[in-house]
Design a protein around this motif. Structure first.
Motif, PDB file in Angstrom:
ATOM      1  N   PRO A  33       6.538  91.749   1.866  1.00  0.00           N
ATOM      2  CA  PRO A  33       5.280  92.144   2.521  1.00  0.00           C
ATOM      3  C   PRO A  33       4.370  90.942   2.745  1.00  0.00           C
ATOM      4  CG  PRO A  33       5.693  93.449   0.536  1.00  0.00           C
ATOM      5  CD  PRO A  33       6.690  92.343   0.549  1.00  0.00           C
ATOM      6  N   PHE A  34       3.478  91.059   3.719  1.00  0.00           N
ATOM      7  CA  PHE A  34       2.569  89.974   4.063  1.00  0.00           C
ATOM      8  C   PHE A  34       1.726  89.514   2.880  1.00  0.00           C
ATOM      9  CE2 PHE A  34       2.647  91.908   8.525  1.00  0.00           C
ATOM     10  CZ  PHE A  34       3.649  91.048   8.955  1.00  0.00           C
ATOM     11  N   ASP A  35       1.275  90.435   2.051  1.00  0.00           N
ATOM     12  CA  ASP A  35       0.374  90.067   0.958  1.00  0.00           C
ATOM     13  C   ASP A  35       1.100  89.644  -0.323  1.00  0.00           C
ATOM     14  OD1 ASP A  35       1.354  92.564   0.362  1.00  0.00           O
ATOM     15  OD2 ASP A  35      -0.570  93.404  -0.248  1.00  0.00           O
ATOM     16  N   ALA A  36       2.426  89.533  -0.288  1.00  0.00           N
ATOM     17  CA  ALA A  36       3.190  89.191  -1.484  1.00  0.00           C
ATOM     18  C   ALA A  36       3.369  87.689  -1.669  1.00  0.00           C
ATOM     19  CB  ALA A  36       4.564  89.864  -1.434  1.00  0.00           C
ATOM     20  N   ILE A  37       3.010  86.901  -0.661  1.00  0.00           N
ATOM     21  CA  ILE A  37       3.159  85.453  -0.755  1.00  0.00           C
ATOM     22  C   ILE A  37       1.872  84.781  -0.288  1.00  0.00           C
ATOM     23  CG2 ILE A  37       5.652  85.559  -0.391  1.00  0.00           C
ATOM     24  CD1 ILE A  37       5.145  84.501   2.453  1.00  0.00           C
ATOM     25  N   GLY A  38       1.759  83.507  -0.587  1.00  0.00           N
ATOM     26  CA  GLY A  38       0.598  82.745  -0.155  1.00  0.00           C
ATOM     27  C   GLY A  38       0.871  81.264  -0.283  1.00  0.00           C
ATOM     28  N   PRO A  39      -0.111  80.456   0.057  1.00  0.00           N
ATOM     29  CA  PRO A  39       0.091  79.014  -0.053  1.00  0.00           C
ATOM     30  C   PRO A  39       0.310  78.620  -1.513  1.00  0.00           C
ATOM     31  CG  PRO A  39      -2.188  79.510   0.536  1.00  0.00           C
ATOM     32  CD  PRO A  39      -1.433  80.801   0.555  1.00  0.00           C
ATOM     33  N   PRO A  40       1.077  77.559  -1.755  1.00  0.00           N
ATOM     34  CA  PRO A  40       1.320  77.132  -3.133  1.00  0.00           C
ATOM     35  C   PRO A  40       0.011  76.781  -3.840  1.00  0.00           C
ATOM     36  CG  PRO A  40       2.751  75.955  -1.612  1.00  0.00           C
ATOM     37  CD  PRO A  40       1.781  76.730  -0.785  1.00  0.00           C
ATOM     38  N   ALA A  41      -0.089  77.145  -5.100  1.00  0.00           N
ATOM     39  CA  ALA A  41      -1.294  76.869  -5.874  1.00  0.00           C
ATOM     40  C   ALA A  41      -1.400  75.367  -6.135  1.00  0.00           C
ATOM     41  CB  ALA A  41      -1.262  77.623  -7.190  1.00  0.00           C
ATOM     42  N   ILE A  42      -2.594  74.829  -5.908  1.00  0.00           N
ATOM     43  CA  ILE A  42      -2.846  73.424  -6.241  1.00  0.00           C
ATOM     44  C   ILE A  42      -3.877  73.320  -7.360  1.00  0.00           C
ATOM     45  CG2 ILE A  42      -2.178  72.563  -3.976  1.00  0.00           C
ATOM     46  CD1 ILE A  42      -5.143  72.249  -3.322  1.00  0.00           C
ATOM     47  N   VAL A  43      -4.486  74.455  -7.709  1.00  0.00           N
ATOM     48  CA  VAL A  43      -5.423  74.522  -8.825  1.00  0.00           C
ATOM     49  C   VAL A  43      -4.889  75.561  -9.800  1.00  0.00           C
ATOM     50  CG1 VAL A  43      -7.759  75.181  -9.517  1.00  0.00           C
ATOM     51  CG2 VAL A  43      -7.424  73.868  -7.428  1.00  0.00           C
ATOM     52  N   GLY A  93      -5.111  78.996  -7.623  1.00  0.00           N
ATOM     53  CA  GLY A  93      -5.387  79.152  -6.208  1.00  0.00           C
ATOM     54  C   GLY A  93      -4.755  78.075  -5.354  1.00  0.00           C
ATOM     55  N   GLY A  94      -4.430  78.465  -4.129  1.00  0.00           N
ATOM     56  CA  GLY A  94      -3.919  77.540  -3.131  1.00  0.00           C
ATOM     57  C   GLY A  94      -5.018  77.217  -2.133  1.00  0.00           C
ATOM     58  N   ILE A  95      -4.717  76.349  -1.210  1.00  0.00           N
ATOM     59  CA  ILE A  95      -5.693  75.935  -0.203  1.00  0.00           C
ATOM     60  C   ILE A  95      -6.243  77.160   0.521  1.00  0.00           C
ATOM     61  CG2 ILE A  95      -6.040  74.602   1.918  1.00  0.00           C
ATOM     62  CD1 ILE A  95      -3.788  72.740   0.895  1.00  0.00           C
ATOM     63  N   GLY A  96      -7.576  77.270   0.542  1.00  0.00           N
ATOM     64  CA  GLY A  96      -8.232  78.375   1.225  1.00  0.00           C
ATOM     65  C   GLY A  96      -8.463  79.617   0.381  1.00  0.00           C
ATOM     66  N   ASP A  97      -7.880  79.681  -0.817  1.00  0.00           N
ATOM     67  CA  ASP A  97      -8.080  80.838  -1.689  1.00  0.00           C
ATOM     68  C   ASP A  97      -9.483  80.820  -2.272  1.00  0.00           C
ATOM     69  OD1 ASP A  97      -5.543  81.805  -1.294  1.00  0.00           O
ATOM     70  OD2 ASP A  97      -4.729  81.020  -3.173  1.00  0.00           O
ATOM     71  N   ARG A  98     -10.061  81.984  -2.448  1.00  0.00           N
ATOM     72  CA  ARG A  98     -11.378  82.139  -3.080  1.00  0.00           C
ATOM     73  C   ARG A  98     -11.132  82.425  -4.559  1.00  0.00           C
ATOM     74  NH1 ARG A  98     -15.350  86.724  -3.496  1.00  0.00           N
ATOM     75  NH2 ARG A  98     -17.399  85.725  -3.516  1.00  0.00           N
ATOM     76  N   ASP A 120      -7.999  68.789  -1.169  1.00  0.00           N
ATOM     77  CA  ASP A 120      -7.957  67.749  -2.196  1.00  0.00           C
ATOM     78  C   ASP A 120      -8.016  68.307  -3.620  1.00  0.00           C
ATOM     79  OD1 ASP A 120     -10.583  68.585  -2.309  1.00  0.00           O
ATOM     80  OD2 ASP A 120     -11.452  66.591  -2.015  1.00  0.00           O
ATOM     81  N   GLY A 121      -8.038  69.631  -3.771  1.00  0.00           N
ATOM     82  CA  GLY A 121      -8.066  70.260  -5.080  1.00  0.00           C
ATOM     83  C   GLY A 121      -9.467  70.527  -5.599  1.00  0.00           C
ATOM     84  N   SER A 122     -10.480  70.150  -4.833  1.00  0.00           N
ATOM     85  CA  SER A 122     -11.856  70.449  -5.227  1.00  0.00           C
ATOM     86  C   SER A 122     -12.199  71.870  -4.799  1.00  0.00           C
ATOM     87  CB  SER A 122     -12.832  69.457  -4.587  1.00  0.00           C
ATOM     88  OG  SER A 122     -12.858  69.612  -3.190  1.00  0.00           O
ATOM     89  N   ILE A 123     -13.350  72.353  -5.277  1.00  0.00           N
ATOM     90  CA  ILE A 123     -13.805  73.702  -4.966  1.00  0.00           C
ATOM     91  C   ILE A 123     -15.107  73.615  -4.179  1.00  0.00           C
ATOM     92  CG2 ILE A 123     -14.443  75.960  -5.906  1.00  0.00           C
ATOM     93  CD1 ILE A 123     -11.552  75.074  -6.563  1.00  0.00           C
ATOM     94  N   LYS A 124     -15.135  74.228  -3.006  1.00  0.00           N
ATOM     95  CA  LYS A 124     -16.353  74.313  -2.205  1.00  0.00           C
ATOM     96  C   LYS A 124     -17.047  75.602  -2.607  1.00  0.00           C
ATOM     97  CE  LYS A 124     -18.048  74.522   2.521  1.00  0.00           C
ATOM     98  NZ  LYS A 124     -17.652  74.585   3.926  1.00  0.00           N
ATOM     99  N   VAL A 125     -18.171  75.464  -3.333  1.00  0.00           N
ATOM    100  CA  VAL A 125     -18.876  76.631  -3.859  1.00  0.00           C
ATOM    101  C   VAL A 125     -19.500  77.412  -2.721  1.00  0.00           C
ATOM    102  CG1 VAL A 125     -20.767  77.391  -5.346  1.00  0.00           C
ATOM    103  CG2 VAL A 125     -19.302  75.484  -6.047  1.00  0.00           C
ATOM    104  N   THR A 126     -19.274  78.713  -2.733  1.00  0.00           N
ATOM    105  CA  THR A 126     -19.804  79.589  -1.683  1.00  0.00           C
ATOM    106  C   THR A 126     -20.884  80.511  -2.208  1.00  0.00           C
ATOM    107  OG1 THR A 126     -18.046  81.204  -2.096  1.00  0.00           O
ATOM    108  CG2 THR A 126     -17.676  79.597  -0.349  1.00  0.00           C
ATOM    109  N   GLN A 127     -20.961  80.711  -3.531  1.00  0.00           N
ATOM    110  CA  GLN A 127     -21.978  81.612  -4.085  1.00  0.00           C
ATOM    111  C   GLN A 127     -22.066  81.436  -5.573  1.00  0.00           C
ATOM    112  OE1 GLN A 127     -20.047  85.686  -4.253  1.00  0.00           O
ATOM    113  NE2 GLN A 127     -22.032  86.235  -3.563  1.00  0.00           N
TER     114      GLN A 127
END
Length: 138
Positions: A70-80, A107-112, A131-138
């Motif tokens: 299924p579409f939601d069963a996979i995602g980008p590889p975790a870098i964090v 989390g992988g790239i783009g994951d919240r 780059d493995g950093s976290i862009k804080v959104t809230q």
């Protein structure tokens, strides 16, 4: 006449199509390779139909041999990884704050993901950057 058209359209959606299935059972966190995948005929809405869309991704849940992915069963590889110390960045209206935080989730790239500020102990949400950093959104 409309009824027959609707039945024909629905029948067309349920026609057999190619679906991607694993050749072996893959545990969550496994990096999926081309050798792990095969194409089978089957009817499954919401599953991948091209190996190139799946190869190189990470299994988020257990994927069983011979079952469609299924579409939601996979995602980008975790870098964090969970409990990893990561740089956190917040930018808004000319203000830029950078500090260290502890990742509360993988989390992988783009994951919240949730991140705890090490100084204030506040839990925040942010997006994993390339780059493995976290862009804080809230």
């Amino acid at each position: 006449m409309t009824r027959w058209f609707l039945i024909a359209v629905l029948a067309g959606e349920m026609a057999a199509a190619d679906v991607v299935t694993p050749t072996r059972t893959l545990r969550p966190g496994t990096l999926i390779t081309v050798q792990d995948l095969t194409i089978r005929d089957g009817v499954y809405v919401g599953a991948f139909d091209r190996i190139t869309d799946v190869a190189g991704q990470e299994a988020r849940v257990a994927l069983y041999a011979g079952r469609p992915i299924p579409f939601d069963a996979i995602g980008p590889p975790a870098i964090v990884n969970r409990n990893q110390i990561v740089p956190m960045r917040f930018q808004a209206a000319g203000l830029s704050i950078t500090t260290d935080g502890r990742a509360m989730e993988r989390g992988g790239i783009g994951d919240r993901i949730r991140v705890m500020n090490l100084q204030s102990r506040a839990t925040l949400f942010g997006l994993v950057q390339q780059d493995g950093s976290i862009k804080v959104t809230q």
